[in-house]
Design a protein around this motif. Structure first.
Motif, PDB file in Angstrom:
ATOM      1  N   MET A   1       0.856  -1.164   0.000  1.00  0.00           N
ATOM      2  CA  MET A   1       0.000   0.000   0.000  1.00  0.00           C
ATOM      3  C   MET A   1       0.904   1.229   0.000  1.00  0.00           C
ATOM      4  N   THR A   2       0.612   2.158  -0.873  1.00  0.00           N
ATOM      5  CA  THR A   2       1.426   3.359  -0.964  1.00  0.00           C
ATOM      6  C   THR A   2       1.153   4.284   0.219  1.00  0.00           C
ATOM      7  N   GLN A   3       2.058   5.223   0.420  1.00  0.00           N
ATOM      8  CA  GLN A   3       1.896   6.188   1.508  1.00  0.00           C
ATOM      9  C   GLN A   3       0.647   7.041   1.290  1.00  0.00           C
ATOM     10  N   ALA A   4       0.370   7.391   0.044  1.00  0.00           N
ATOM     11  CA  ALA A   4      -0.818   8.201  -0.261  1.00  0.00           C
ATOM     12  C   ALA A   4      -2.096   7.444   0.110  1.00  0.00           C
ATOM     13  N   VAL A   5      -2.116   6.148  -0.172  1.00  0.00           N
ATOM     14  CA  VAL A   5      -3.299   5.344   0.162  1.00  0.00           C
ATOM     15  C   VAL A   5      -3.442   5.241   1.678  1.00  0.00           C
ATOM     16  N   GLN A   6      -2.334   5.009   2.371  1.00  0.00           N
ATOM     17  CA  GLN A   6      -2.375   4.921   3.832  1.00  0.00           C
ATOM     18  C   GLN A   6      -2.883   6.224   4.450  1.00  0.00           C
ATOM     19  N   GLU A   7      -2.402   7.335   3.927  1.00  0.00           N
ATOM     20  CA  GLU A   7      -2.848   8.633   4.433  1.00  0.00           C
ATOM     21  C   GLU A   7      -4.338   8.837   4.157  1.00  0.00           C
ATOM     22  N   SER A   8      -4.790   8.431   2.988  1.00  0.00           N
ATOM     23  CA  SER A   8      -6.207   8.559   2.641  1.00  0.00           C
ATOM     24  C   SER A   8      -7.067   7.725   3.579  1.00  0.00           C
ATOM     25  N   VAL A   9      -6.626   6.528   3.873  1.00  0.00           N
ATOM     26  CA  VAL A   9      -7.375   5.661   4.789  1.00  0.00           C
ATOM     27  C   VAL A   9      -7.446   6.299   6.177  1.00  0.00           C
ATOM     28  N   ARG A  10      -6.314   6.830   6.651  1.00  0.00           N
ATOM     29  CA  ARG A  10      -6.313   7.493   7.971  1.00  0.00           C
ATOM     30  C   ARG A  10      -7.304   8.656   7.994  1.00  0.00           C
ATOM     31  N   MET A  11      -7.329   9.431   6.914  1.00  0.00           N
ATOM     32  CA  MET A  11      -8.255  10.566   6.862  1.00  0.00           C
ATOM     33  C   MET A  11      -9.706  10.087   6.807  1.00  0.00           C
ATOM     34  N   LEU A  12      -9.965   9.034   6.043  1.00  0.00           N
ATOM     35  CA  LEU A  12     -11.330   8.496   5.972  1.00  0.00           C
ATOM     36  C   LEU A  12     -11.798   8.011   7.338  1.00  0.00           C
ATOM     37  N   GLU A  13     -10.879   7.408   8.096  1.00  0.00           N
ATOM     38  CA  GLU A  13     -11.253   6.904   9.417  1.00  0.00           C
ATOM     39  C   GLU A  13     -11.594   8.024  10.388  1.00  0.00           C
ATOM     40  N   MET A  14     -11.146   9.252  10.123  1.00  0.00           N
ATOM     41  CA  MET A  14     -11.466  10.387  10.990  1.00  0.00           C
ATOM     42  C   MET A  14     -12.893  10.875  10.775  1.00  0.00           C
ATOM     43  N   LEU A  15     -13.458  10.567   9.619  1.00  0.00           N
ATOM     44  CA  LEU A  15     -14.810  11.026   9.305  1.00  0.00           C
ATOM     45  C   LEU A  15     -15.857  10.239  10.076  1.00  0.00           C
ATOM     46  N   PRO A  16     -17.015  10.867  10.330  1.00  0.00           N
ATOM     47  CA  PRO A  16     -18.137  10.101  10.891  1.00  0.00           C
ATOM     48  C   PRO A  16     -18.533   8.996   9.904  1.00  0.00           C
ATOM     49  N   GLU A  17     -19.102   7.927  10.412  1.00  0.00           N
ATOM     50  CA  GLU A  17     -19.439   6.769   9.571  1.00  0.00           C
ATOM     51  C   GLU A  17     -20.313   7.155   8.382  1.00  0.00           C
ATOM     52  N   SER A  18     -21.257   8.062   8.582  1.00  0.00           N
ATOM     53  CA  SER A  18     -22.137   8.462   7.482  1.00  0.00           C
ATOM     54  C   SER A  18     -21.343   9.156   6.370  1.00  0.00           C
ATOM     55  N   GLU A  19     -20.324   9.918   6.729  1.00  0.00           N
ATOM     56  CA  GLU A  19     -19.497  10.590   5.741  1.00  0.00           C
ATOM     57  C   GLU A  19     -18.504   9.627   5.089  1.00  0.00           C
ATOM     58  N   GLN A  20     -18.108   8.591   5.811  1.00  0.00           N
ATOM     59  CA  GLN A  20     -17.219   7.573   5.239  1.00  0.00           C
ATOM     60  C   GLN A  20     -17.892   6.905   4.048  1.00  0.00           C
ATOM     61  N   LYS A  21     -19.166   6.643   4.161  1.00  0.00           N
ATOM     62  CA  LYS A  21     -19.904   6.011   3.066  1.00  0.00           C
ATOM     63  C   LYS A  21     -19.916   6.924   1.844  1.00  0.00           C
ATOM     64  N   LEU A  22     -20.148   8.211   2.054  1.00  0.00           N
ATOM     65  CA  LEU A  22     -20.151   9.179   0.953  1.00  0.00           C
ATOM     66  C   LEU A  22     -18.774   9.222   0.286  1.00  0.00           C
ATOM     67  N   ALA A  23     -17.710   9.265   1.093  1.00  0.00           N
ATOM     68  CA  ALA A  23     -16.355   9.298   0.544  1.00  0.00           C
ATOM     69  C   ALA A  23     -16.056   8.016  -0.226  1.00  0.00           C
ATOM     70  N   SER A  24     -16.520   6.903   0.282  1.00  0.00           N
ATOM     71  CA  SER A  24     -16.312   5.622  -0.391  1.00  0.00           C
ATOM     72  C   SER A  24     -17.000   5.609  -1.758  1.00  0.00           C
ATOM     73  N   GLU A  25     -18.190   6.147  -1.829  1.00  0.00           N
ATOM     74  CA  GLU A  25     -18.910   6.220  -3.100  1.00  0.00           C
ATOM     75  C   GLU A  25     -18.180   7.126  -4.085  1.00  0.00           C
TER      76      GLU A  25
END
Length: 70
Positions: A1-25
């Motif tokens: 996994m690249t550093q950019a992907v790891q950073e993106s995952v960390r940022m996604l995990e900071m979002l509320p669950e409802s916003e995580q779904k939107l970001a995933s879409e």
């Protein structure tokens, strides 16, 4: 996994669950726009495919017919 992907995952995990779904879409739509048929390989997939092809070319693989499936 690249550093950019790891950073993106960390940022996604900071979002509320409802916003995580939107970001995933959104990510899903970006991927589909980049490759609508999922036919492109990621760098990691390309590396794994090339390694497998090298094993086949050098005879370092087991044929289905050589396996006792019973």
């Amino acid at each position: 996994m690249t550093q950019a992907v790891q950073e993106s995952v960390r940022m996604l995990e900071m979002l509320p669950e409802s916003e995580q779904k939107l970001a995933s879409e959104l990510i899903k739509r970006l991927v589909l726009a980049w490759d609508p048929d999922f036919t492109k390989l990621t760098p990691e997939e390309r590396e794994r495919l090339e390694a497998a092809e090298q094993r086949i070319d050098s005879g370092k693989y087991v044929k289905d017919s050589d396996i006792l499936w019973d």
